[in-house]
Write a protein that holds these residues in place. Structure first.
Motif, PDB file in Angstrom:
ATOM      1  N   ARG A 167      54.292  -4.043   5.338  1.00 16.61           N
ATOM      2  CA  ARG A 167      54.740  -4.609   4.054  1.00 16.61           C
ATOM      3  C   ARG A 167      53.738  -5.584   3.469  1.00 16.61           C
ATOM      4  O   ARG A 167      53.841  -5.970   2.314  1.00 16.61           O
ATOM      5  CB  ARG A 167      56.079  -5.345   4.249  1.00 16.61           C
ATOM      6  CG  ARG A 167      57.259  -4.439   4.386  1.00 16.61           C
ATOM      7  CD  ARG A 167      58.472  -5.217   4.879  1.00 16.61           C
ATOM      8  NE  ARG A 167      58.874  -6.242   3.927  1.00 16.61           N
ATOM      9  CZ  ARG A 167      59.871  -6.079   3.060  1.00 16.61           C
ATOM     10  NH1 ARG A 167      60.532  -4.948   3.018  1.00 16.61           N
ATOM     11  NH2 ARG A 167      60.186  -7.052   2.235  1.00 16.61           N
ATOM     12  N   ALA A 200      70.158  -6.117   5.383  1.00 11.92           N
ATOM     13  CA  ALA A 200      69.540  -4.941   4.786  1.00 11.92           C
ATOM     14  C   ALA A 200      70.337  -3.675   5.109  1.00 11.92           C
ATOM     15  O   ALA A 200      70.456  -2.780   4.285  1.00 11.92           O
ATOM     16  CB  ALA A 200      68.104  -4.803   5.270  1.00 11.92           C
ATOM     17  N   MET A 226      65.821 -15.328   6.573  1.00 12.77           N
ATOM     18  CA  MET A 226      64.793 -15.935   5.728  1.00 12.77           C
ATOM     19  C   MET A 226      65.157 -17.403   5.541  1.00 12.77           C
ATOM     20  O   MET A 226      65.837 -17.755   4.586  1.00 12.77           O
ATOM     21  CB  MET A 226      64.737 -15.249   4.363  1.00 12.77           C
ATOM     22  CG  MET A 226      64.671 -13.743   4.409  1.00 12.77           C
ATOM     23  SD  MET A 226      62.993 -13.159   4.481  1.00 12.77           S
ATOM     24  CE  MET A 226      62.416 -13.578   2.847  1.00 12.77           C
ATOM     25  N   PRO A 249      69.344   2.836  -4.900  1.00  9.67           N
ATOM     26  CA  PRO A 249      68.567   1.942  -5.748  1.00  9.67           C
ATOM     27  C   PRO A 249      67.626   1.073  -4.921  1.00  9.67           C
ATOM     28  O   PRO A 249      67.770   0.971  -3.706  1.00  9.67           O
ATOM     29  CB  PRO A 249      69.627   1.093  -6.439  1.00  9.67           C
ATOM     30  CG  PRO A 249      70.832   1.191  -5.588  1.00  9.67           C
ATOM     31  CD  PRO A 249      70.769   2.507  -4.881  1.00  9.67           C
ATOM     32  N   SER A 250      66.725   0.472  -5.630  1.00  3.85           N
ATOM     33  CA  SER A 250      65.770  -0.414  -4.972  1.00  3.85           C
ATOM     34  C   SER A 250      66.507  -1.534  -4.254  1.00  3.85           C
ATOM     35  O   SER A 250      67.463  -2.092  -4.784  1.00  3.85           O
ATOM     36  CB  SER A 250      64.821  -0.981  -6.033  1.00  3.85           C
ATOM     37  OG  SER A 250      63.824  -1.728  -5.413  1.00  3.85           O
ATOM     38  N   GLY A 251      66.108  -1.807  -3.042  1.00  2.00           N
ATOM     39  CA  GLY A 251      66.728  -2.883  -2.285  1.00  2.00           C
ATOM     40  C   GLY A 251      67.976  -2.459  -1.549  1.00  2.00           C
ATOM     41  O   GLY A 251      68.638  -3.267  -0.901  1.00  2.00           O
ATOM     42  N   SER A 252      68.303  -1.167  -1.576  1.00  2.00           N
ATOM     43  CA  SER A 252      69.531  -0.709  -0.944  1.00  2.00           C
ATOM     44  C   SER A 252      69.362  -0.528   0.563  1.00  2.00           C
ATOM     45  O   SER A 252      70.334  -0.284   1.269  1.00  2.00           O
ATOM     46  CB  SER A 252      69.990   0.602  -1.589  1.00  2.00           C
ATOM     47  OG  SER A 252      68.962   1.571  -1.495  1.00  2.00           O
ATOM     48  N   GLY A 253      68.138  -0.623   1.040  1.00  2.00           N
ATOM     49  CA  GLY A 253      67.924  -0.532   2.489  1.00  2.00           C
ATOM     50  C   GLY A 253      67.286   0.771   2.941  1.00  2.00           C
ATOM     51  O   GLY A 253      67.224   1.059   4.134  1.00  2.00           O
ATOM     52  N   LYS A 254      66.788   1.557   1.993  1.00  2.00           N
ATOM     53  CA  LYS A 254      66.197   2.857   2.328  1.00  2.00           C
ATOM     54  C   LYS A 254      65.015   2.712   3.290  1.00  2.00           C
ATOM     55  O   LYS A 254      64.953   3.380   4.324  1.00  2.00           O
ATOM     56  CB  LYS A 254      65.714   3.579   1.046  1.00  2.00           C
ATOM     57  CG  LYS A 254      66.781   3.803  -0.006  1.00  2.00           C
ATOM     58  CD  LYS A 254      66.275   4.622  -1.155  1.00  2.00           C
ATOM     59  CE  LYS A 254      65.138   3.968  -1.939  1.00  2.00           C
ATOM     60  NZ  LYS A 254      65.539   2.748  -2.667  1.00  2.00           N
ATOM     61  N   SER A 255      64.088   1.851   2.899  1.00  2.00           N
ATOM     62  CA  SER A 255      62.891   1.689   3.738  1.00  2.00           C
ATOM     63  C   SER A 255      63.247   1.105   5.093  1.00  2.00           C
ATOM     64  O   SER A 255      62.687   1.493   6.123  1.00  2.00           O
ATOM     65  CB  SER A 255      61.875   0.794   3.040  1.00  2.00           C
ATOM     66  OG  SER A 255      61.405   1.429   1.874  1.00  2.00           O
ATOM     67  N   THR A 256      64.189   0.170   5.075  1.00  3.24           N
ATOM     68  CA  THR A 256      64.621  -0.427   6.336  1.00  3.24           C
ATOM     69  C   THR A 256      65.159   0.650   7.265  1.00  3.24           C
ATOM     70  O   THR A 256      64.808   0.709   8.453  1.00  3.24           O
ATOM     71  CB  THR A 256      65.689  -1.497   6.068  1.00  3.24           C
ATOM     72  OG1 THR A 256      65.161  -2.439   5.128  1.00  3.24           O
ATOM     73  CG2 THR A 256      66.087  -2.218   7.331  1.00  3.24           C
ATOM     74  N   TYR A 308      67.761  -9.737   8.232  1.00  8.48           N
ATOM     75  CA  TYR A 308      66.520 -10.516   8.184  1.00  8.48           C
ATOM     76  C   TYR A 308      66.880 -11.959   7.932  1.00  8.48           C
ATOM     77  O   TYR A 308      67.637 -12.266   7.014  1.00  8.48           O
ATOM     78  CB  TYR A 308      65.603 -10.025   7.058  1.00  8.48           C
ATOM     79  CG  TYR A 308      65.064  -8.643   7.277  1.00  8.48           C
ATOM     80  CD1 TYR A 308      64.058  -8.420   8.219  1.00  8.48           C
ATOM     81  CD2 TYR A 308      65.542  -7.565   6.547  1.00  8.48           C
ATOM     82  CE1 TYR A 308      63.555  -7.153   8.419  1.00  8.48           C
ATOM     83  CE2 TYR A 308      65.040  -6.287   6.740  1.00  8.48           C
ATOM     84  CZ  TYR A 308      64.043  -6.096   7.678  1.00  8.48           C
ATOM     85  OH  TYR A 308      63.546  -4.856   7.887  1.00  8.48           O
TER      86      TYR A 308
HETATM   87  N1  LIG Z   1      60.812  -7.913   6.398  1.00  8.07           N
HETATM   88  C1  LIG Z   1      61.805  -8.309   5.582  1.00  8.07           C
HETATM   89  N2  LIG Z   1      62.129  -9.603   5.522  1.00  8.07           N
HETATM   90  C2  LIG Z   1      63.112 -10.014   4.717  1.00  8.07           C
HETATM   91  N3  LIG Z   1      63.841  -9.217   3.962  1.00  8.07           N
HETATM   92  C3  LIG Z   1      63.576  -7.907   3.977  1.00  8.07           C
HETATM   93  C4  LIG Z   1      62.529  -7.393   4.805  1.00  8.07           C
HETATM   94  N4  LIG Z   1      62.491  -6.054   4.628  1.00  8.07           N
HETATM   95  C5  LIG Z   1      63.456  -5.770   3.739  1.00  8.07           C
HETATM   96  N5  LIG Z   1      64.102  -6.871   3.347  1.00  8.07           N
HETATM   97  C6  LIG Z   1      65.240  -6.928   2.436  1.00  8.07           C
HETATM   98  O1  LIG Z   1      66.155  -5.969   2.819  1.00  8.07           O
HETATM   99  C7  LIG Z   1      66.674  -5.304   1.698  1.00  8.07           C
HETATM  100  C8  LIG Z   1      66.393  -3.814   1.788  1.00  8.07           C
HETATM  101  O2  LIG Z   1      65.015  -3.589   1.634  1.00  8.07           O
HETATM  102  P1  LIG Z   1      64.372  -2.152   1.660  1.00  8.07           P
HETATM  103  O3  LIG Z   1      64.862  -1.449   2.839  1.00  8.07           O
HETATM  104  O4  LIG Z   1      62.915  -2.304   1.526  1.00  8.07           O
HETATM  105  O5  LIG Z   1      64.950  -1.501   0.331  1.00  8.07           O
HETATM  106  P2  LIG Z   1      64.511  -0.183  -0.411  1.00  8.07           P
HETATM  107  O6  LIG Z   1      63.455   0.477   0.358  1.00  8.07           O
HETATM  108  O7  LIG Z   1      65.763   0.592  -0.518  1.00  8.07           O
HETATM  109  O8  LIG Z   1      64.015  -0.642  -1.751  1.00  8.07           O
HETATM  110  C9  LIG Z   1      66.030  -5.948   0.475  1.00  8.07           C
HETATM  111  O9  LIG Z   1      66.897  -6.925  -0.010  1.00  8.07           O
HETATM  112  C10 LIG Z   1      64.807  -6.576   1.035  1.00  8.07           C
HETATM  113  O10 LIG Z   1      64.464  -7.704   0.286  1.00  8.07           O
END
Ligand SMILES: Nc1ncnc2c1ncn2[C@@H]1O[C@H](COP(=O)(O)OP(=O)(O)O)[C@@H](O)[C@H]1O
Ligand SMILES: [Mg+2]
Lengths: 248, 416
Positions: free
Chosen positions: B414, A33, A26, A52-59, A24
């Motif tokens: 998001r 991610a 920014m 952990p949070s921020g590890s990229g799970k949702s991504t 991403y």
């Molecule tokens: N749309 C986005 N724009 C910028 N950064 C993103 C975006 N989506 C996720 N991130 C970054 O990518 C990393 C992984 O995010 P995410 O997959 O949501 O983590 P998790 O679900 O494991 O908590 C984080 O550092 C988050 O800030």
């Protein structure tokens, strides 16, 4: 819970990703991610993605669900290269092959359970009679047969998530993707939802579950650990000694 | 195709639900469109009314009548060439009629002389000023669409004898005889008594253009007896076949040249006019009024459209997460586009309906209060208003709907 350890024989590969990255941008900064993730998921698997949070799970989850496209790497869904699909094809895959369950339920607030569950059927072009019939059936299957005309604000959190699960199931998808499905629920209700998910697994659904809670991940038959956008570990079953509590 | 219909149905339901749940906001936004549609529709009725009144006034002239006059019915730059022309004399009519009778297969029917003068007219304590007093023959009714609501037009006998009889216009009758039957009463014109023998059917006035309603007609003999010779005269000639107006015009030109005794090398010293000439002078004026009016009122509709656009943008913003969810569930871009287009269109259509209803009531009220006001409500106008509403909705919804359809699903999901 005696069924917990019963593993159904895995089927053909549904998801095949190789060296997926996602960045991403920014402003000046580039957030990486995902930094090269490879994964194969077969039909009939019940997989938990932990980390952990921020590890990229949702991504990763969004990638798997064809909501997002990788910066690099290859992704084949049911043998088809996702990178080659156009917007409408991706929408069709999401509609028919993937069922999303979100942490925040994401129900349409002013629509009844029935109308919420009908939505994927509308996008699939199913006629109104069959739509109502099918939606009501699936709602009954998740134990909400008597709540089909309720709106989300007339339902408890657990019931809302059941509606969301019914909505994910209604088109008979290849896989169910659930991103922290119990994250907004108390532990008792969360456990009930997990029982429902277990039930779905037993009835032949393929499930991918994102969570950072050990108790929840313990339901899965396979666990993938993510850290800083990389797979740290990928193992069968849930091993309490390995799956240490993670910092939120 | 089927899916499109289902999505369409779904979009309408969402639009309705959306309006219901944001009632105040929707109402206020729709107000802009309501006012816009009222303005445009009222202007439309006025333009319509002007057009109809115009045609009605034109009909007075008749589309099968040629007018022999000193001045042409169109603006001229070289007015000095016309100023010194000989006046048209009423006697020409008789000569022309003899010529017509002597011409086999003539395309002309009859020539009728008219002279006119502005005079006041009195009966008892009532008086009407600036009445258009017309002296003519009994053949006049052949050349005109005039009709009598009471009594009759003067006959040939009265015409030849120059009897002191008059046929009066509807408004004149109304003013002089508010509570009496005018027939056989005597009115005073220029110190002379005339017996009323007929009242014209109401025709309606229009922007000060000529109307029978404020006219008085009497036999030419009587007219010439009592009014000074300095009157305006012309001769009107009825044409047999109005599809061959040009031939008739040529024939009449030839006859008039004989009447005037013009040698071939001399130019015409008279003008022959028809309704069309008048129309082509006034049509551009009518059209500019229509365009200017619709443009100005269209601006208010535009402001309404901007309001709808704004609210649709707000709606898209508020429901970003919902858009993400819908996309996750399989909504395609065009599905989302359609949904928001329908939302803005539904709002505009509703505004259009309400605006139209108000406009209709207003037209009704204006029509009752000021009957002569040129205003005309028609079904075509209703259809046009509805189409304009829909177009406004599509126009104002497009930008926000496009934005919504292009949203990245993940970003939308998001969004908090
Ligand atoms: N749309 C986005 N724009 C910028 N950064 C993103 C975006 N989506 C996720 N991130 C970054 O990518 C990393 C992984 O995010 P995410 O997959 O949501 O983590 P998790 O679900 O494991 O908590 C984080 O550092 C988050 O800030
Ligand atoms: Mg997450």
């Amino acid at each position: 819970m005696e069924t917990r350890n019963s593993i159904r024989p895995p089927g053909p590969v549904v998801i095949d990703i190789e060296n997926i990255t996602k960045e991403y941008v920014m402003g000046e900064e580039v957030v990486r991610a995902l930094r090269g993730v490879s994964l194969q998921i077969r039909r009939n698997e019940y997989l938990a993605i932990m980390g952990p949070s921020g590890s990229g799970k949702s991504t990763l989850m969004n990638m798997l669900g064809c909501l997002d496209t990788p910066t690099s790497g290859r992704y084949e869904f049911n043998g088809k290269n996702v990178a080659e699909m156009d917007d409408d094809e991706l929408a069709a895959v999401r509609n028919r092959e993937i069922g999303f369950v979100f942490q925040t339920f994401n129900l349409l607030p002013r629509s009844t359970s029935l109308r919420n569950v009908e939505l994927p059927l509308i996008y699939a072009g199913i006629n109104p009679d069959r739509r109502v019939e099918r939606a009501a059936q699936v709602l009954a299957d998740v134990g909400l047969g008597d709540r089909i005309h309720h709106k989300p604000n007339e339902l408890s959190g657990g019931q809302r998530q059941r509606v969301a699960i019914a909505r994910a199931l209604v088109n008979g998808p290849s896989i169910i993707l659930a991103d922290e499905p119990t994250g907004n629920l108390d532990s008792k209700t969360g456990e009930e939802i997990m029982e429902l998910v277990e039930n779905l697994y037993q009835h032949g659904n393929t499930i991918i579950l994102v969570t950072h809670e050990r108790d929840i991940a313990a339901h899965a038959r396979r666990t993938v650990h993510l850290r800083d956008g990389l797979i740290e570990m990928d193992h069968v079953g849930f091993i309490p000694e390995l799956d240490l509590p993670v910092a939120r | 195709m089927k899916r499109f219909l289902y999505e369409l149905g779904e979009s309408w339901k969402i639009a309705a639900a959306q309006m219901r749940s944001n009632l105040t906001r929707s109402t206020l936004t729709a107000l802009g469109v309501i006012i816009g549609i009222i303005a445009v529709t009222l202007m439309g009725t006025a333009v319509n009314g002007i057009s109809i009144g115009f045609d009605k006034s034109m009909a007075v002239l008749g589309d099968d009548v040629l007018y022999v006059t000193q001045w042409p019915w169109k603006p001229v730059d070289d007015w000095w060439n016309y100023r010194d022309r000989k006046k048209i004399k009423t006697e020409y009519a008789e000569t022309l009629n003899r010529m017509i009778a002597a011409t086999p297969n003539s395309n002309l029917v009859v020539a009728v002389p008219t002279s006119n003068f502005m005079r006041s007219i009195k009966y008892g304590g009532n008086q009407v000023n600036n009445v258009f007093v017309l002296g003519t023959t009994s053949d006049f009714i052949i050349t005109s669409t005039i009709d009598c609501t009471a009594g009759r037009f003067f006959n040939e006998l009265e015409s030849r004898g120059g009897a002191n009889v008059v046929v009066i216009g509807y408004d004149v009758a109304d003013a002089l005889f508010p509570s009496e039957n005018p027939i056989d009463k005597s009115v005073l014109i220029n110190g002379q008594l005339f017996k009323v023998i007929g009242v014209n059917t109401r025709q309606g006035t229009f922007l000060g253009l000529f109307s029978w309603d404020s006219m008085v007609a009497m036999p030419l003999g009587a007219f010439n007896k009592y009014f000074s010779a300095k009157t305006e005269s012309d001769v009107r000639v009825k044409v047999k076949d109005k599809t061959r107006l040009a031939d008739a015009k040529d024939e009449l030109t030839g006859l008039m040249r004989r009447v005037r005794g013009l040698p071939p090398e001399k130019k015409d010293d008279f003008s022959i006019n028809e309704q069309q000439a008048f129309k082509s002078t006034l049509d551009p004026m009518k059209n500019s009024i229509a365009i200017a009016g619709l443009f100005i009122t269209g601006l208010s509709l535009f402001v309404g459209a901007i309001g709808i656009m704004n609210i649709t943008f707000v709606s898209v913003k508020e429901r970003t997460k919902e858009i993400g969810t819908r996309k996750a569930l399989g909504a395609r871009r065009r599905t989302i586009l359609l949904q928001f287009l329908i939302e803005s269109t539904a709002l505009c259509l509703l505004g259009g309906f309400v605006g139209l209803a108000f406009a209709y009531l207003m037209c009704f009220g204006i029509g009752k209060a000021v009957p002569s006001f040129p205003i005309h409500f028609s079904l075509g106008l209703v259809l046009i208003s509805m189409i304009v509403s829909i177009l406004t909705g599509l126009f104002s919804g497009f930008a926000p709907a496009w934005t919504a359809s292009r949203l990245d699903p993940v970003t939308a999901l998001r969004y908090e």
